[in-house]
Design a protein around this motif. Structure first.
Motif, PDB file in Angstrom:
ATOM      1  N   PHE A   5      19.545  34.977  28.064  1.00 24.99           N
ATOM      2  CA  PHE A   5      17.969  34.535  27.868  1.00 24.99           C
ATOM      3  C   PHE A   5      17.544  35.962  27.315  1.00 24.99           C
ATOM      4  CE2 PHE A   5      13.312  33.635  28.365  1.00 24.99           C
ATOM      5  CZ  PHE A   5      13.261  32.964  27.498  1.00 24.99           C
ATOM      6  N   LYS A   6      17.026  36.681  26.294  1.00 27.39           N
ATOM      7  CA  LYS A   6      16.206  37.544  26.396  1.00 27.39           C
ATOM      8  C   LYS A   6      16.513  38.564  26.959  1.00 27.39           C
ATOM      9  CE  LYS A   6      11.751  35.181  24.752  1.00 27.39           C
ATOM     10  NZ  LYS A   6      10.886  34.851  24.248  1.00 27.39           N
ATOM     11  N   ASP A   7      18.214  38.916  27.028  1.00 23.05           N
ATOM     12  CA  ASP A   7      19.233  39.957  27.472  1.00 23.05           C
ATOM     13  C   ASP A   7      19.386  39.573  29.719  1.00 23.05           C
ATOM     14  OD1 ASP A   7      20.771  42.005  27.652  1.00 23.05           O
ATOM     15  OD2 ASP A   7      18.876  43.416  28.064  1.00 23.05           O
ATOM     16  N   HIS A   8      19.172  38.339  29.986  1.00 26.70           N
ATOM     17  CA  HIS A   8      19.305  38.393  31.676  1.00 26.70           C
ATOM     18  C   HIS A   8      19.811  36.927  31.388  1.00 26.70           C
ATOM     19  CE1 HIS A   8      15.613  41.088  31.416  1.00 26.70           C
ATOM     20  NE2 HIS A   8      15.671  41.339  33.304  1.00 26.70           N
ATOM     21  N   CYS A   9      20.226  36.664  32.197  1.00 26.24           N
ATOM     22  CA  CYS A   9      21.239  35.500  32.813  1.00 26.24           C
ATOM     23  C   CYS A   9      20.466  34.975  34.122  1.00 26.24           C
ATOM     24  CB  CYS A   9      21.988  36.388  34.228  1.00 26.24           C
ATOM     25  SG  CYS A   9      23.438  36.979  32.713  1.00 26.24           S
ATOM     26  N   ILE A  10      19.726  33.455  33.981  1.00 26.89           N
ATOM     27  CA  ILE A  10      19.374  32.813  34.201  1.00 26.89           C
ATOM     28  C   ILE A  10      19.886  31.482  35.393  1.00 26.89           C
ATOM     29  CG2 ILE A  10      16.903  31.371  34.635  1.00 26.89           C
ATOM     30  CD1 ILE A  10      16.569  33.896  32.621  1.00 26.89           C
ATOM     31  N   LEU A  11      19.622  31.336  36.444  1.00 26.40           N
ATOM     32  CA  LEU A  11      20.616  31.359  37.453  1.00 26.40           C
ATOM     33  C   LEU A  11      19.538  30.305  38.336  1.00 26.40           C
ATOM     34  CD1 LEU A  11      23.321  33.690  39.636  1.00 26.40           C
ATOM     35  CD2 LEU A  11      23.116  32.467  36.741  1.00 26.40           C
ATOM     36  N   ALA A  12      19.787  29.318  38.440  1.00 26.61           N
ATOM     37  CA  ALA A  12      18.616  28.236  39.451  1.00 26.61           C
ATOM     38  C   ALA A  12      19.319  27.354  40.889  1.00 26.61           C
ATOM     39  CB  ALA A  12      18.107  26.869  38.104  1.00 26.61           C
ATOM     40  N   HIS A  54      20.368  31.274  51.044  1.00 28.85           N
ATOM     41  CA  HIS A  54      20.194  31.969  51.750  1.00 28.85           C
ATOM     42  C   HIS A  54      21.970  32.507  51.423  1.00 28.85           C
ATOM     43  CE1 HIS A  54      16.824  34.701  52.862  1.00 28.85           C
ATOM     44  NE2 HIS A  54      16.345  33.364  53.918  1.00 28.85           N
ATOM     45  N   SER A  55      23.083  32.161  51.820  1.00 23.07           N
ATOM     46  CA  SER A  55      24.207  32.233  51.829  1.00 23.07           C
ATOM     47  C   SER A  55      24.494  31.987  50.348  1.00 23.07           C
ATOM     48  CB  SER A  55      24.836  30.625  51.929  1.00 23.07           C
ATOM     49  OG  SER A  55      24.544  30.195  54.100  1.00 23.07           O
ATOM     50  N   MET A  56      24.320  31.697  49.214  1.00 23.12           N
ATOM     51  CA  MET A  56      24.887  31.187  48.133  1.00 23.12           C
ATOM     52  C   MET A  56      24.257  32.996  47.593  1.00 23.12           C
ATOM     53  SD  MET A  56      24.775  27.699  46.520  1.00 23.12           S
ATOM     54  CE  MET A  56      22.560  27.359  46.886  1.00 23.12           C
ATOM     55  N   LEU A  57      22.859  33.582  47.919  1.00 28.49           N
ATOM     56  CA  LEU A  57      22.822  35.430  47.742  1.00 28.49           C
ATOM     57  C   LEU A  57      23.750  35.529  47.828  1.00 28.49           C
ATOM     58  CD1 LEU A  57      18.963  34.327  48.078  1.00 28.49           C
ATOM     59  CD2 LEU A  57      20.229  35.076  45.376  1.00 28.49           C
ATOM     60  N   ASP A  58      24.858  35.860  49.931  1.00 29.46           N
ATOM     61  CA  ASP A  58      24.598  36.437  50.017  1.00 29.46           C
ATOM     62  C   ASP A  58      26.221  36.544  49.203  1.00 29.46           C
ATOM     63  OD1 ASP A  58      23.631  37.193  52.198  1.00 29.46           O
ATOM     64  OD2 ASP A  58      24.164  35.349  53.320  1.00 29.46           O
ATOM     65  N   HIS A  59      26.734  35.477  48.923  1.00 32.44           N
ATOM     66  CA  HIS A  59      28.529  36.068  48.154  1.00 32.44           C
ATOM     67  C   HIS A  59      27.951  36.575  46.864  1.00 32.44           C
ATOM     68  CE1 HIS A  59      28.695  31.601  50.426  1.00 32.44           C
ATOM     69  NE2 HIS A  59      29.172  32.957  51.375  1.00 32.44           N
ATOM     70  N   PHE A  60      26.865  36.257  46.658  1.00 31.33           N
ATOM     71  CA  PHE A  60      26.721  36.385  44.393  1.00 31.33           C
ATOM     72  C   PHE A  60      26.860  38.260  44.209  1.00 31.33           C
ATOM     73  CE2 PHE A  60      24.218  37.325  41.653  1.00 31.33           C
ATOM     74  CZ  PHE A  60      24.850  36.695  39.965  1.00 31.33           C
ATOM     75  N   THR A  61      27.620  38.770  44.019  1.00 33.88           N
ATOM     76  CA  THR A  61      27.430  40.607  43.806  1.00 33.88           C
ATOM     77  C   THR A  61      27.723  40.689  42.578  1.00 33.88           C
ATOM     78  OG1 THR A  61      29.783  40.018  44.217  1.00 33.88           O
ATOM     79  CG2 THR A  61      28.683  40.442  45.967  1.00 33.88           C
ATOM     80  N   PRO A  62      27.447  40.875  41.590  1.00 41.78           N
ATOM     81  CA  PRO A  62      26.877  41.233  40.419  1.00 41.78           C
ATOM     82  C   PRO A  62      27.652  42.449  40.012  1.00 41.78           C
ATOM     83  CG  PRO A  62      25.357  40.875  40.988  1.00 41.78           C
ATOM     84  CD  PRO A  62      25.288  40.092  41.891  1.00 41.78           C
ATOM     85  N   ASP A  63      27.476  42.507  38.245  1.00 38.53           N
ATOM     86  CA  ASP A  63      27.480  44.208  38.787  1.00 38.53           C
ATOM     87  C   ASP A  63      27.016  44.539  38.488  1.00 38.53           C
ATOM     88  OD1 ASP A  63      30.455  44.286  38.604  1.00 38.53           O
ATOM     89  OD2 ASP A  63      30.337  43.507  36.508  1.00 38.53           O
ATOM     90  N   ASP A  64      26.268  44.029  37.186  1.00 38.87           N
ATOM     91  CA  ASP A  64      23.961  44.441  36.949  1.00 38.87           C
ATOM     92  C   ASP A  64      23.257  44.175  37.405  1.00 38.87           C
ATOM     93  OD1 ASP A  64      21.711  45.700  36.529  1.00 38.87           O
ATOM     94  OD2 ASP A  64      22.686  46.033  33.898  1.00 38.87           O
ATOM     95  N   PRO A  65      22.643  43.113  39.328  1.00 39.79           N
ATOM     96  CA  PRO A  65      21.819  42.441  39.645  1.00 39.79           C
ATOM     97  C   PRO A  65      20.281  42.308  38.652  1.00 39.79           C
ATOM     98  CG  PRO A  65      22.099  44.216  40.924  1.00 39.79           C
ATOM     99  CD  PRO A  65      22.946  44.891  39.912  1.00 39.79           C
ATOM    100  N   GLN A  66      19.993  43.004  38.021  1.00 39.35           N
ATOM    101  CA  GLN A  66      18.786  43.932  37.940  1.00 39.35           C
ATOM    102  C   GLN A  66      18.668  42.872  36.259  1.00 39.35           C
ATOM    103  OE1 GLN A  66      17.950  47.202  37.676  1.00 39.35           O
ATOM    104  NE2 GLN A  66      17.254  47.648  39.699  1.00 39.35           N
ATOM    105  N   LYS A  67      19.861  42.601  36.267  1.00 39.77           N
ATOM    106  CA  LYS A  67      19.771  41.530  34.663  1.00 39.77           C
ATOM    107  C   LYS A  67      19.775  39.877  35.085  1.00 39.77           C
ATOM    108  CE  LYS A  67      20.580  44.486  31.716  1.00 39.77           C
ATOM    109  NZ  LYS A  67      19.610  44.728  30.433  1.00 39.77           N
ATOM    110  N   TYR A  68      19.903  39.926  36.170  1.00 41.48           N
ATOM    111  CA  TYR A  68      19.615  38.435  36.614  1.00 41.48           C
ATOM    112  C   TYR A  68      17.928  37.525  37.273  1.00 41.48           C
ATOM    113  CZ  TYR A  68      24.994  38.338  36.568  1.00 41.48           C
ATOM    114  OH  TYR A  68      25.631  38.284  35.766  1.00 41.48           O
ATOM    115  N   ILE A  69      17.742  36.715  36.220  1.00 39.25           N
ATOM    116  CA  ILE A  69      16.371  36.030  37.107  1.00 39.25           C
ATOM    117  C   ILE A  69      16.559  35.131  38.237  1.00 39.25           C
ATOM    118  CG2 ILE A  69      14.434  34.792  36.938  1.00 39.25           C
ATOM    119  CD1 ILE A  69      14.699  36.792  33.798  1.00 39.25           C
ATOM    120  N   ILE A  70      16.547  34.714  39.789  1.00 39.41           N
ATOM    121  CA  ILE A  70      16.572  33.302  40.701  1.00 39.41           C
ATOM    122  C   ILE A  70      15.772  32.541  40.187  1.00 39.41           C
ATOM    123  CG2 ILE A  70      17.357  32.450  42.690  1.00 39.41           C
ATOM    124  CD1 ILE A  70      19.282  34.302  41.535  1.00 39.41           C
TER     125      ILE A  70
END
Length: 386
Positions: free
Chosen positions: A92-99, A162-178
């Protein structure tokens, strides 16, 4: 996994060692469990083995095989299967949206499982068991990236995120919005996202609420307006010097007694007692406060007016003397019928709505009932059909 089934068995070296002699291998047992719907066990087994009497195992054999598989097998399969696809399929507009959100999943009642059993408040009511499923979902592709399952009576949605953020290791984290709803608002989750270089949008309580993380900035936020967009800038610190106390518009002290471990990780990472944080506080008016309720009331009254006419006509009908019960209009069906009638586009075909409603009646059995009508408790709903 089937080639290394001992890694996923409760008793390695014993379970599934003679699977080639039986009808249920590790491979088939796993696939059968995953594919099961809400039919009986025998029905599901029959469907899986395509009605072949020579292949169909007994229900007892299936239960024995199921007990031999460890819980970690399904956790591992979910993790590996999900990670074999791209983390997100669209942007979405060059960002990945995670809920992130959580929900209760009700399963078969077992009062012995105390951490999941919801005890009824009233006598003769049925309790139920539920677990709390926390999901990390890609909003665009609608795929689950991660899940954390917690006891139904002891959920902690913030800890799950918090646990799911610990598990989440994307290559380019700045492209993601939580994104997360109000129940997740906390400074430590903000600091955790900062630590991971992730963008974030959290729905939070009003600044006027003492439990809101925005209450500290209430004087800077025009909450009396229907909409606003304000940028907050602060140096967060674990030091409380006199200068910092006197400049609360510049510094925000974080008390060490508060549960904010990720804030101290940020400080250690920056080798400083200060961390600068800039964030926007946005208030958006989505709709008028009372639009939708009037929509519902108008449609309800439309249905109830017609239903009352149908009920009156039903009372005028001559009662058959051989009938044991008195039959009254079923108002639930009548309101649904009225809605269908309302939704019809212009048509030359005449519909006798009163006569149609009168087809749906129910017997009045109150004076014939020998016992108090029991109220049904919450029953299990198979997850695949939710």
């Amino acid at each position: 996994m089937a080639e290394h089934h001992w890694l996923f068995s409760k008793n390695p070296g014993h379970d599934f060692t003679r699977q080639h002699l039986g009808k249920l291998s590790f491979y088939d047992t796993m696939r059968l469990i995953i594919s099961m719907g809400k039919g009986s066990t025998n029905d599901e087994i029959m469907d899986y083995f395509d009605l072949d009497p020579d292949l169909i195992p007994s229900q007892s054999a299936f239960c024995q095989r199921r007990r031999q598989i460890s819980l970690s097998a399904f956790e591992y399969l979910f993790s590996e299967f999900s990670s074999s696809f791209p983390s997100t399929t669209d942007k979405f507009k060059d960002h990945c949206i995670l809920a992130c959100d959580g929900c209760h999943v009700v399963y078969a009642t077992n009062s012995d499982i105390i951490e999941d059993y919801n005890k009824p408040r009233l006598i003769d009511y049925k309790g139920y068991n539920h677990m709390h499923l926390n999901g990390f979902v890609d909003v665009i592709s609608k795929a689950f990236l991660d899940v954390v399952i917690q006891p139904g009576q002891q959920p902690d949605e913030r800890e799950a995120l918090h646990s799911m953020l610990d598990h989440f290791t994307p290559d380019d984290p700045q492209k993601y919005i939580i994104t997360a709803d109000r129940g997740y608002e906390s400074y430590d989750l903000l600091f955790h996202c900062e630590l991971k270089n992730l963008g974030y949008v959290f729905r939070v309580k009003s600044p006027s609420s003492p439990k809101s993380i925005l209450s500290y900035y209430a004087s800077e936020l025009p909450d009396d307006l229907e909409e606003f967009d304000v940028t907050i800038k602060r140096f967060f610190t674990d030091k409380a010097t006199n200068i910092m106390k006197s400049q609360s518009d510049v510094y925000r002290y974080i008390n060490p007694s508060k549960n904010t471990p990720h804030f101290y990780e940020l400080l250690r990472k920056n080798h400083s007692h200060l961390y600068f944080l800039l964030f926007r506080v946005v208030k958006i008016k989505t709709t008028e406060n009372t639009q939708e309720i009037y929509f519902r009331l108008i449609l309800y009254n439309f249905g109830i007016f017609i239903a009352n006419e149908a009920a009156e006509e039903n009372r005028k009908k001559k009662r058959d003397g051989s009938n044991k019960y008195l039959y009254e209009l079923d108002f639930s069906s009548a309101l649904k019928t009225a809605r269908k009638f309302f939704m019809r586009r212009d048509s030359g075909r005449h519909i006798d709505i009163i006569r149609l409603m009168m087809k749906y009646v129910h017997a009045v059995k109150d004076r014939f009932r020998q016992f108090q009508r029991p109220l049904r408790g919450i029953s299990a709903i198979h997850f695949g059909y939710r």
